[in-house]
Write a protein that holds these residues in place. Structure first.
Motif, PDB file in Angstrom:
ATOM      1  N   MET A 113      -8.803  -4.919  -1.190  1.00 43.05           N
ATOM      2  CA  MET A 113      -7.341  -3.688  -1.421  1.00 43.05           C
ATOM      3  C   MET A 113      -8.058  -2.568  -1.784  1.00 43.05           C
ATOM      4  O   MET A 113      -8.458  -2.016  -2.849  1.00 43.05           O
ATOM      5  CB  MET A 113      -6.764  -4.470  -2.623  1.00 43.05           C
ATOM      6  CG  MET A 113      -5.834  -5.695  -2.460  1.00 43.05           C
ATOM      7  SD  MET A 113      -4.901  -5.829  -3.835  1.00 43.05           S
ATOM      8  CE  MET A 113      -4.526  -7.433  -3.780  1.00 43.05           C
ATOM      9  N   PRO A 114      -7.725  -1.764  -0.807  1.00 41.87           N
ATOM     10  CA  PRO A 114      -8.307  -0.280  -1.187  1.00 41.87           C
ATOM     11  C   PRO A 114      -7.629   0.598  -2.260  1.00 41.87           C
ATOM     12  O   PRO A 114      -6.372   0.185  -2.567  1.00 41.87           O
ATOM     13  CB  PRO A 114      -8.145   0.423   0.239  1.00 41.87           C
ATOM     14  CG  PRO A 114      -6.855  -0.299   0.868  1.00 41.87           C
ATOM     15  CD  PRO A 114      -7.110  -1.516   0.482  1.00 41.87           C
ATOM     16  N   PRO A 115      -7.937   1.606  -2.616  1.00 38.38           N
ATOM     17  CA  PRO A 115      -7.244   2.227  -3.705  1.00 38.38           C
ATOM     18  C   PRO A 115      -5.838   2.799  -3.034  1.00 38.38           C
ATOM     19  O   PRO A 115      -5.938   2.936  -1.864  1.00 38.38           O
ATOM     20  CB  PRO A 115      -8.013   3.657  -3.728  1.00 38.38           C
ATOM     21  CG  PRO A 115      -9.345   3.342  -3.654  1.00 38.38           C
ATOM     22  CD  PRO A 115      -9.260   2.318  -2.253  1.00 38.38           C
ATOM     23  N   TYR A 119       0.857  -1.141   0.105  1.00 40.27           N
ATOM     24  CA  TYR A 119       0.048   0.017   0.019  1.00 40.27           C
ATOM     25  C   TYR A 119       0.879   1.198  -0.177  1.00 40.27           C
ATOM     26  O   TYR A 119       1.864   1.237   0.327  1.00 40.27           O
ATOM     27  CB  TYR A 119      -0.993  -0.049   0.952  1.00 40.27           C
ATOM     28  CG  TYR A 119      -1.699  -1.023   1.109  1.00 40.27           C
ATOM     29  CD1 TYR A 119      -2.736  -1.240   0.353  1.00 40.27           C
ATOM     30  CD2 TYR A 119      -1.452  -2.246   1.941  1.00 40.27           C
ATOM     31  CE1 TYR A 119      -3.890  -2.363   0.131  1.00 40.27           C
ATOM     32  CE2 TYR A 119      -2.337  -3.416   1.826  1.00 40.27           C
ATOM     33  CZ  TYR A 119      -3.270  -3.552   0.859  1.00 40.27           C
ATOM     34  OH  TYR A 119      -4.344  -4.737   0.877  1.00 40.27           O
ATOM     35  N   ASP A 120       0.168   2.249  -0.715  1.00 40.04           N
ATOM     36  CA  ASP A 120       0.940   3.621  -0.429  1.00 40.04           C
ATOM     37  C   ASP A 120       1.491   4.092   0.776  1.00 40.04           C
ATOM     38  O   ASP A 120       2.572   4.653   0.850  1.00 40.04           O
ATOM     39  CB  ASP A 120       0.108   4.770  -1.029  1.00 40.04           C
ATOM     40  CG  ASP A 120      -0.152   4.604  -2.573  1.00 40.04           C
ATOM     41  OD1 ASP A 120       0.405   3.851  -3.127  1.00 40.04           O
ATOM     42  OD2 ASP A 120      -1.114   5.500  -2.995  1.00 40.04           O
ATOM     43  N   ASP A 121       0.913   3.705   1.806  1.00 37.02           N
ATOM     44  CA  ASP A 121       1.396   4.227   3.367  1.00 37.02           C
ATOM     45  C   ASP A 121       2.581   3.367   3.644  1.00 37.02           C
ATOM     46  O   ASP A 121       3.080   3.384   5.099  1.00 37.02           O
ATOM     47  CB  ASP A 121       0.476   3.988   4.272  1.00 37.02           C
ATOM     48  CG  ASP A 121      -0.086   2.525   4.413  1.00 37.02           C
ATOM     49  OD1 ASP A 121       0.171   1.941   3.814  1.00 37.02           O
ATOM     50  OD2 ASP A 121      -1.501   2.646   5.240  1.00 37.02           O
ATOM     51  N   GLY A 122       2.785   2.225   2.981  1.00 37.08           N
ATOM     52  CA  GLY A 122       4.179   1.406   3.254  1.00 37.08           C
ATOM     53  C   GLY A 122       3.713   0.095   3.674  1.00 37.08           C
ATOM     54  O   GLY A 122       4.607  -0.947   3.992  1.00 37.08           O
ATOM     55  N   LYS A 123       2.595  -0.047   4.321  1.00 38.47           N
ATOM     56  CA  LYS A 123       1.981  -1.449   4.930  1.00 38.47           C
ATOM     57  C   LYS A 123       1.906  -2.348   3.669  1.00 38.47           C
ATOM     58  O   LYS A 123       1.815  -2.208   2.682  1.00 38.47           O
ATOM     59  CB  LYS A 123       0.551  -1.071   5.386  1.00 38.47           C
ATOM     60  CG  LYS A 123       0.041  -2.078   6.036  1.00 38.47           C
ATOM     61  CD  LYS A 123      -1.428  -2.076   6.433  1.00 38.47           C
ATOM     62  CE  LYS A 123      -2.155  -3.461   6.841  1.00 38.47           C
ATOM     63  NZ  LYS A 123      -3.601  -3.239   7.035  1.00 38.47           N
ATOM     64  N   GLU A 124       2.234  -3.685   4.217  1.00 34.34           N
ATOM     65  CA  GLU A 124       2.063  -4.671   3.344  1.00 34.34           C
ATOM     66  C   GLU A 124       1.232  -5.921   4.102  1.00 34.34           C
ATOM     67  O   GLU A 124       1.411  -5.983   4.991  1.00 34.34           O
ATOM     68  CB  GLU A 124       3.534  -5.172   2.977  1.00 34.34           C
ATOM     69  CG  GLU A 124       4.500  -4.516   2.257  1.00 34.34           C
ATOM     70  CD  GLU A 124       5.732  -5.177   1.765  1.00 34.34           C
ATOM     71  OE1 GLU A 124       5.949  -6.281   1.723  1.00 34.34           O
ATOM     72  OE2 GLU A 124       6.618  -4.428   1.485  1.00 34.34           O
TER      73      GLU A 124
END
Length: 124
Positions: free
Chosen positions: A86-88, A70-75
């Motif tokens: 899976m959100p945008p 994810y864009d926030d770095g979370k995997e």
């Protein structure tokens, strides 16, 4: 309404890869994908906002494993038997040969696949 995966239109085929999609389900597209280990969507998303997929996906993984990043770095690792959302703002890498169904808003999904097809043409 019901449909068999074999009746969903093939939209992309390559060695080890079959991607199917059917639009017209209340603004959603249903997809069935068979993806080989090592498939990395990251380079195909270049050019989109944050170079990531902006379409949300709801689905079920029948076989294999997929790493969502994810864009926030979370995997997170989605594994066989998992239902997922899976959100945008994501990309994905297939960790183990995968078979899955997913449901996505048609408008956003078409924008993403337009970019993917453009990137594939550029990389060819």
């Amino acid at each position: 309404m019901k449909i068999k995966k074999e009746d969903i239109t093939v939209t992309m085929e390559a060695p080890g890869t079959i991607m199917r999609a059917m639009e017209g389900l209340g603004g959603f597209t249903v997809s069935y994908h068979e993806l080989p280990e090592g498939t990395d969507f990251t380079p195909l998303l270049k050019g989109l906002a944050n170079d990531s997929c902006h379409s949300p996906h709801w689905g079920y993984l029948f076989e294999g494993a997929i790493r969502a990043i994810y864009d926030d770095g979370k995997e997170e690792l989605i594994e066989a038997g998992d239902a997922f959302y899976m959100p945008p703002g994501h990309t994905a890498i297939v960790e183990k040969d995968a078979k899955l169904f997913d449901f996505s808003p048609t408008k956003e999904l078409n924008e993403v696949f337009e970019n993917i097809n453009k990137r594939i043409a550029e990389l060819s």
